[in-house]
Enzyme design. Structure first.
Site: not given
Ligand code: IMP
Length: 431
Positions: A40-41, A236, A221, A300, A16, A330, A13
């Site tokens: 999630g971009h 992840t 990630q 979340r 990117k 900012d 987050d």
């Molecule tokens: P998973 O990738 O869904 O298995 O989640 C594993 C961990 O990675 C959890 O703490 C998620 O919140 C975190 N996570 C997975 N994808 C993202 C992302 O795109 N941004 C931030 N955290 C992520």
């Protein structure tokens, strides 16, 4: 022209999407190499907001072709929804997106297993998108690849073994006949949707590089969620560091020329796990609201922390950053004082490196340096000299500490709200 890799330097987050979208205006190919729709971009472009999950952010650039490399895992139903959503927003996807036949498929049962483990109290706060169970099956050599999914008799056979393998766990959730129905729900339509996207990503990348084209590898990630180097087990299930680009796109390390690390001017993480510089209370809430720190994928609220240079130094090492993009500066305007973590204390001793032990990662206490901070609206800044002095001091301190140039400083969501400190525009980043 060697490839450029863009990766997150923290816990994901970092912004990117904005950076990749901007660089993609000069790229011929944009390639995702790991993760799935857990990513999630958010990209703001032409006054519209787009939330991308599996599709590379490059799809929003007119000229670039987007690819999902073999390291990406694909949920066919979620991908169809995403593609149709983008098309409703006026983005042409078909004919501009290729999917490696070697990508593994996230099956409906993977989502069920992920959710069950989270609910059963063994969870780490995953996105519940089936990421862990899908990569588990891949590594255990019982996964279903896209090329297998497109072959109905083979898929039926693999689905049968998949159900047999996971029956004990699935049976706790629902009758197996229902799990089977889930596996095949809409299968023919999803197969027909996926088939036209198939493209050998590795071959296309090599051909583009041979012809001197600009290839951009888009990470998802961030460094601290990398399955090897992150805050294990709160990570992840893929290699989100720059090296993952080679394996996950089918390209050799000699073909990568530069790595851009993307970090926020503060730190966030979602899900459970250690987070040494976490702040709660008024300042944390201020940053969360001002920075819109809510998950793009799950909604979340993100946990908020001060910038952590110990963590960023570790990220710079494992990724080999060539330069840095410092995002959301900012958001920090109006906070006095600002703090930056420069070392940790562990059982009374000063520690300079990121700890491997999961217990130590929870126990370290940050050592902070304080800055006076800055005020005012930064979003109009386009040159470094437009920033208030306190903001420039903050950026220079980060650069000195990491030995890296903050070549991009972002001061707002829009593409234009960017301070660029490197000549040559986006194309200059490939060198
Ligand atoms: P998973 O990738 O869904 O298995 O989640 C594993 C961990 O990675 C959890 O703490 C998620 O919140 C975190 N996570 C997975 N994808 C993202 C992302 O795109 N941004 C931030 N955290 C992520």
């Amino acid at each position: 022209m060697p490839g450029l890799v863009v990766v997150g330097a923290q816990w994901g987050d970092e912004g990117k999407g904005k950076v990749v979208h901007w660089l993609a205006s000069q790229a011929h190919l944009v390639v995702r190499f790991q993760g799935g729709n857990n990513a999630g971009h958010t990209v703001v472009c032409g006054g519209k907001q787009f939330a991308l999950h599996t599709v590379p952010s490059g799809i929003l650039a007119d000229k670039a072709l987007s690819l999902l490399g073999n390291g990406v895992i694909v949920n066919p139903r979620a991908l169809r929804e995403e593609v149709e959503g983008l098309e409703r927003q006026g983005v042409r996807v078909r004919g501009r997106l290729g999917i490696s036949p070697l990508c593994h498929v996230i099956l409906p049962t993977h989502l069920l297993l992920d959710g069950r483990r989270e609910d059963a109290g063994q969870g780490i706060g995953t996105t519940r998108k089936g990421i862990g169970p899908c990569y588990e099956d891949k590594v255990a050599r019982c996964g279903v690849r896209v090329c297998d999914y497109l072959d109905p008799p083979l898929f039926r056979e693999l689905a049968k073994s998949h159900l047999r393998l996971h029956a004990p766990e699935l049976a706790r959730l629902m009758p197996l006949a229902r799990a089977r129905r889930e596996l095949f729900r809409d299968y023919e339509a999803l197969r027909a949707f996926l088939a036209p996207f198939i493209a050998d990503a590795s071959v296309l990348v090599e051909a583009a590089l041979e012809r001197g084209r600009r290839v951009l590898f888009e990470g998802a990630q961030g460094a601290m969620l990398d399955v090897d180097f992150g805050t294990y087990p709160f990570v992840t299930s893929s290699n989100s560091c720059a090296g993952g680009a080679c394996v996950g796109a089918g390209v050799g390390p000699t073909r990568i020329g530069a790595v851009l690390g993307v970090a926020k001017a503060y730190t966030t993480r979602v899900g459970l796990g250690p987070f040494p510089t976490e702040i709660e209370g008024r300042v944390g809430r201020f940053i969360r609201e001002k920075g819109g720190e809510y998950g793009t994928t799950t909604g979340r609220p993100r946990r908020i922390g001060w910038l952590d240079l110990v963590q960023l130094k570790a990220a710079a090492r494992i990724n080999g950053f060539s330069r840095l993009a410092l995002m959301k500066l900012d958001t920090l305007s109006g906070i006095h004082p600002l703090r930056v973590c420069t070392a940790y204390r562990l059982r009374g001793r000063r520690v300079e490196g990121w700890p491997c032990s999961r217990r130590d990662a929870f126990d370290v206490e940050p050592v902070y340096e304080s800055f006076q901070g800055f005020s005012g609206d930064l979003s109009g800044a386009r040159r470094f000299s437009d920033l208030p002095e306190g903001a420039r001091d903050y950026v220079r301190f980060v650069e000195r500490s990491l030995g890296l140039e903050a070549a991009v400083v972002s001061v707002g969501k829009d593409r234009e709200q960017t301070v660029l400190r490197r000549p040559g525009g986006a194309a200059g980043f490939w060198r």
